[in-house]
Design a protein around this motif. Sequence first.
Motif, short mmCIF file in Angstrom:
data_model
loop_
_atom_site.label_atom_id
_atom_site.label_comp_id
_atom_site.label_asym_id
_atom_site.label_seq_id
_atom_site.Cartn_x
_atom_site.Cartn_y
_atom_site.Cartn_z
N ILE A 87 22.58 41.15 36.53
CA ILE A 87 23.75 40.30 36.28
C ILE A 87 24.56 40.82 35.11
CG2 ILE A 87 24.50 37.99 35.61
CD1 ILE A 87 23.59 38.13 38.43
N PHE A 133 31.40 37.99 38.02
CA PHE A 133 30.56 39.18 38.10
C PHE A 133 31.30 40.46 37.73
CE2 PHE A 133 28.32 36.17 40.75
CZ PHE A 133 26.98 36.42 40.44
N ASP A 169 21.56 34.11 41.63
CA ASP A 169 22.88 34.11 42.28
C ASP A 169 22.78 33.34 43.61
OD1 ASP A 169 25.32 34.54 43.33
OD2 ASP A 169 25.15 36.72 43.53
#
Length: 687
Positions: A87, A133, A169
């Motif tokens: 991430i 993201f 996620d």
Amino acid sequence: MTTYAYLFILAAAWTFEFVPTLICVLVALAFLGMLIQNRLVVRRVRKRMAETTFTGKMMEQAVQISASNVVRFVIREGYIYQLYGHIFPDRIMTSEEWKSHVHPDDLEETLRHFRRMMSGKVARDEFFYRWNFDFNGEQPQWGYMHNVSVVEMTPGTNTPQSIISTLRDETELREQEIREEELTDKYRQVFEHSIVGLSFYSPDGWLLDANKIMREICHFDSDTYDEHFSNTNLFDAMPFNEILDKNNVEEVWACVQSIVPERGLHDYLELHVYPLYSDEGKLLNIALAVRNVTGEREMYLQAKQNDLEIQKVNNEIMRYEEELRYMMEACDMRAFRLFFDERVVRFYKGLGTVELEMSFDEVESHFVNEPEMLRLGFQDPYTYFSQPMGYMAEMRPVFHEGHEIQWNQINNIPVYNEKGEVKEAFGLIRNISGMMEKQEQLKRETERANDSGRLKSVFLANMTHEIRTPLNAIVGFTDLLQAIESPDDKREMIRVIHNNCDMLLRLINDILVLSNMDANAMEIIPHDVDASHDFEELAKTLAQRVQEPTVEFQTDNPYEVLQTRLDSDRINQVITNFVTNAVKYTHQGHIRIGYRLEERHGQQGLYAYCEDTGSGIPKDKHAAIFERFVKLNDYVQGTGLGLPICKAIVEKCGGEIGLESEVNEGSVFWFWIPVEVREVKEKPVAS
């Protein structure tokens, strides 16, 4: 070291000569003990490290399996770094940079969760927020993050040192949930705003839900609940207790008069019960569609009354037309129309038959002692005939032999075009005696003729009713189609939609053909065709229209080849209409179609027929059945145009049409048309 060695050293200790040796031995023993203890410690450390490594690998595999990411937020320094996952970038991230990647709408709520953990109020928290993201400064890529955080305390204190967060996620899952919610809302909107009343019942017959139309039809207490219908089982309520089998629920159509005193319901309803089964055949729910047809029933009764009135008016118009023609002949009266541009006058015997056409000069020559004003009028008709007028004049005979002068009274009125300009004049020429009363009658008949527009409006209203019936089914089931997931249910609804589309198409085709007939625009276009092959193809198509299992569809094709010349499309249209009518009135037995060559009136021709074992037609209705808008059964859908169209087609082909029928013994509809036969090959007779 053995026991004897120890005893030896102890004995030597008491001997002064061996003191140095004793010291050396003791040092060696101490070193040897430390070495043994160190090896034991190393062995325990290695074992702990192996266990830790194994545990770490297991934890790492668990994190990988769960597709999670682990980050650590150091509270005092205010930075974040990633322990595992993808991430975050592989570097330390400041809290400000972390905040910039949280969606602005979710930032305050997310910070509130972290402040609670940083203050020590909670040791663990779980929440969601939207996360960007993109770390390249390009278009934001928002996703949904599932965050589970635990507080790491400073050793020996209750002060939070850092926060370990497991991030997952769940963008795809969350978007799927949103899509499902939107789809649910969409289906709910379709259900709630359907044009028909809809409700769903549990397999054991208890009300689950009802849409707005259903609540209005049934007069519910509120938008969410009704005490009477919620506490009444479907299988116990009229008329469902008579038409539904609780142990085997099947699809049912019905039209009933529904009376529910508890809800003030007293209407005519069209009901459709549709059971919803799983792929395994288990009953899931019972769907009920209801349409209030009270208004339509009243319209139907009114339309039926209007039809009777139309028939009455048509009969009166025909009677008055005959009377008018008789009156004009008996009273030696003619109508005329002056066409200014062409400078001609056309005299009519009746309302539409031209008896005589004369130029203005010829008409002027028939006047005796011609008035000066009339002579000037023929020179400038646009001005002279721009106003209604009436006068008497002596004239030589116009419509009869001889030279006897007669008095005629002439009345004429101007006729305007769409621009309001006078282009024509219309009037009457007649003998003066006893015609005043007939003149008033003519005006009344003219007004009645003008009422034909109103009659057409009534006809259009009737057609609107006929068209709306299949159209309502098409629209209603199309709306429901979006809310149904079962393939079987969808196929059934598509079948209903297709049947109603076919019904609507046939109705429109009949109206178009009728329009062509009225305009004399129907054309018969013969072409070379193998009547035998064409008959077989038509029979395959018509066989699909016979749905009842108690009715057998039969064909009679005596030829392998029959090359002839005819308009196959028109002939198929006639046979199709015969079969369509037979299907409506035949519920057991058979429907048979066939043809053969037959000579009539000294001419070779094609004889075709449709035989059924239906309800039959009374003899006094045989002639009327081929007239327009004639229906023997008002409850059977149709406009009464099919057989008149068939008659027009056959007569246009120069043939004959008829029927043979007895009540309760079936009917045979037939036609014969002259044809030119090119080649004939009969089928061999079976031995």
